[in-house]
Design an enzyme around this catalytic site. Structure first.
Site, PDB file in Angstrom:
ATOM      1  N   ASP A 213     -77.644  36.530  55.444  1.00 41.88           N
ATOM      2  CA  ASP A 213     -77.258  35.705  53.577  1.00 41.88           C
ATOM      3  C   ASP A 213     -78.259  34.399  54.566  1.00 41.88           C
ATOM      4  O   ASP A 213     -77.135  33.907  55.649  1.00 41.88           O
ATOM      5  CB  ASP A 213     -76.152  36.095  53.507  1.00 41.88           C
ATOM      6  CG  ASP A 213     -75.180  34.803  52.306  1.00 41.88           C
ATOM      7  OD1 ASP A 213     -76.879  33.867  52.484  1.00 41.88           O
ATOM      8  OD2 ASP A 213     -73.747  34.698  52.286  1.00 41.88           O
TER       9      ASP A 213
ATOM     10  N   SER B  58     -78.127  31.787  49.334  1.00 41.07           N
ATOM     11  CA  SER B  58     -77.797  33.170  49.077  1.00 41.07           C
ATOM     12  C   SER B  58     -78.370  32.914  47.546  1.00 41.07           C
ATOM     13  O   SER B  58     -79.570  32.291  46.634  1.00 41.07           O
ATOM     14  CB  SER B  58     -76.698  32.678  48.864  1.00 41.07           C
ATOM     15  OG  SER B  58     -75.930  34.153  48.408  1.00 41.07           O
TER      16      SER B  58
END
Length: 387
Positions: A216, A77
């Site tokens: 993600d 991330s």
């Protein structure tokens, strides 16, 4: 005569001990891992700035960069974005961003990345267009193989239902993973409910089209990618000819620095068994991700701490984490100037805090010690290469 003999024996013992220490340090594999957390990436950004500054002072080199000292840098991330910033080469084949440019990057671009709310209940909170724009602008056409050190950036393919790990060491067997860095960075940051998933395609070794449908990286590794980074380091030690002397890698031969983006104790105090017994699916959905990420982060740190301690190598592992975030600083997408200032202050204050209840050493002191190990190891390897 006896005195002379004793002196010689003592000298040999000291020399042997020193040589053994240096040899051990020279053989170390160095790993940097950076958690996910959206705008809270300002916290590890502050820590990285301090660490790089210490390395520059120790080596008397203002151009020293973190990529010069770590064999593997991994992130998920926002941690994946930081990984790319400090490993992607510029036109001079040096990292395009120094560590002291990370926090200003968030201040400049954070409000735009987290300001395009679609306002849709059935859809992502942000459209991701500005995020992709700035990634393309900063990272250009750079691909994984061009990274200045080994990287480990995670994502998750929602079509194949499998994690995807982008590393240099995988490219010989899986050239389709040699994707553009901006595609990788958007993918690892495309948190469900926050940003749309990302589609792109590359080519296989046979020239066939290979498609990615990614979200993600925290879905694959949760927020703390330390174990992923360690796994990549282990594989490199086993397969890379440059690491032939340490193929039997163990944790004693590893220096691991893991940077968190902060957790909150407020969350633990907010919900009780009595209250949550009345919750339905929607209420659980709103908090389950935060619970899972916090639990995984704690368990990863617990596991690594235990392993390093059992091997009497606890000084080889340093986890830098703020566990008492409050108010707006707990939010991954609050990019208001006031909150970003608070996050930067959290990072600065963290340096003065003790590493743990059992270790009164401050993070600042621990990072200086860690920097000294990194600096000494780099010099030892440079000296060996010159012969």
């Amino acid at each position: 005569m006896a005195t002379t003999k004793s002196f010689l024996i003592l000298s040999v013992m000291i020399l042997a001990t020193t040589s053994s220490t240096f040899a051990s340090l020279e053989e170390m594999v160095t790993v940097l891992s950076i958690d996910g957390g959206g705008i809270k990436g300002i916290i590890p950004g502050t820590i990285l700035e301090f660490l790089e500054g210490q390395l520059q002072k120790m080596d008397n080199n203002a151009d020293a960069r973190l990529a010069d000292y770590f064999d593997v840098i991994g992130g998920t991330s926002t941690g994946g974005l930081l990984t790319a910033m400090i490993t992607t080469p510029n036109e001079n084949n040096r990292p395009f961003a120094a560590a002291n440019e990370i926090v200003p990057f968030y201040f400049e671009h954070g409000p735009h990345i987290f300001n395009s709310s679609t306002g849709q209940f059935f859809g992502p909170k942000y459209d991701g267009k500005y995020l992709m724009q700035v990634l393309q602008e900063k990272l250009g056409e750079t691909r994984v193989h061009q990274a200045l050190t080994e990287v480990a950036i995670s994502s998750f393919d929602i079509k194949t239902n499998k994690p995807v790990i982008f590393t240099k060491s995988n490219l010989a067997k899986s050239p389709e993973l040699d994707a553009k860095m901006y595609d990788i960075c958007y993918s690892t940051a495309a948190a469900p409910t926050y940003f749309p998933p990302h589609y792109f395609a590359t080519n296989t070794i046979n020239g066939d089209k290979y498609e990615f449908n990614l979200v993600d990286g925290a879905v694959a590794t949760v927020a703390d990618p330390a174990l992923l980074s360690v796994s990549v380091a282990t594989r490199r030690a086993q397969e890379d000819p440059a690491f032939a002397s340490i193929r039997s890698l163990n944790y004693k031969k590893m220096l691991l620095l893991s940077l968190g983006t902060g957790t909150t104790s407020e969350f633990d105090k907010t919900h009780t068994a009595e209250e949550t017994a009345k919750w339905g699916a929607l209420q659980w959905m709103l908090v389950i991700q935060q619970m899972t990420e916090a639990a995984s982060s704690y368990m990863t740190d617990y596991y690594l701490s235990t392993v390093f301690q059992d091997l009497h190598s606890q000084n080889n592992y340093l986890r830098v984490q703020e566990n008492a975030l409050t108010g707006t600083t707990t939010k991954a997408d609050d990019a208001s100037e006031a909150n970003m200032e608070l996050l930067a202050q959290v990072g600065e204050n963290l340096l003065k805090k003790p590493v743990s209840k059992d270790n009164p050493e401050t993070y600042e002191e621990a990072l200086k010690r860690f920097a000294k190990l990194l600096s000494d190891r780099k010099k030892l390897r440079a000296n060996k290469a010159s012969y």
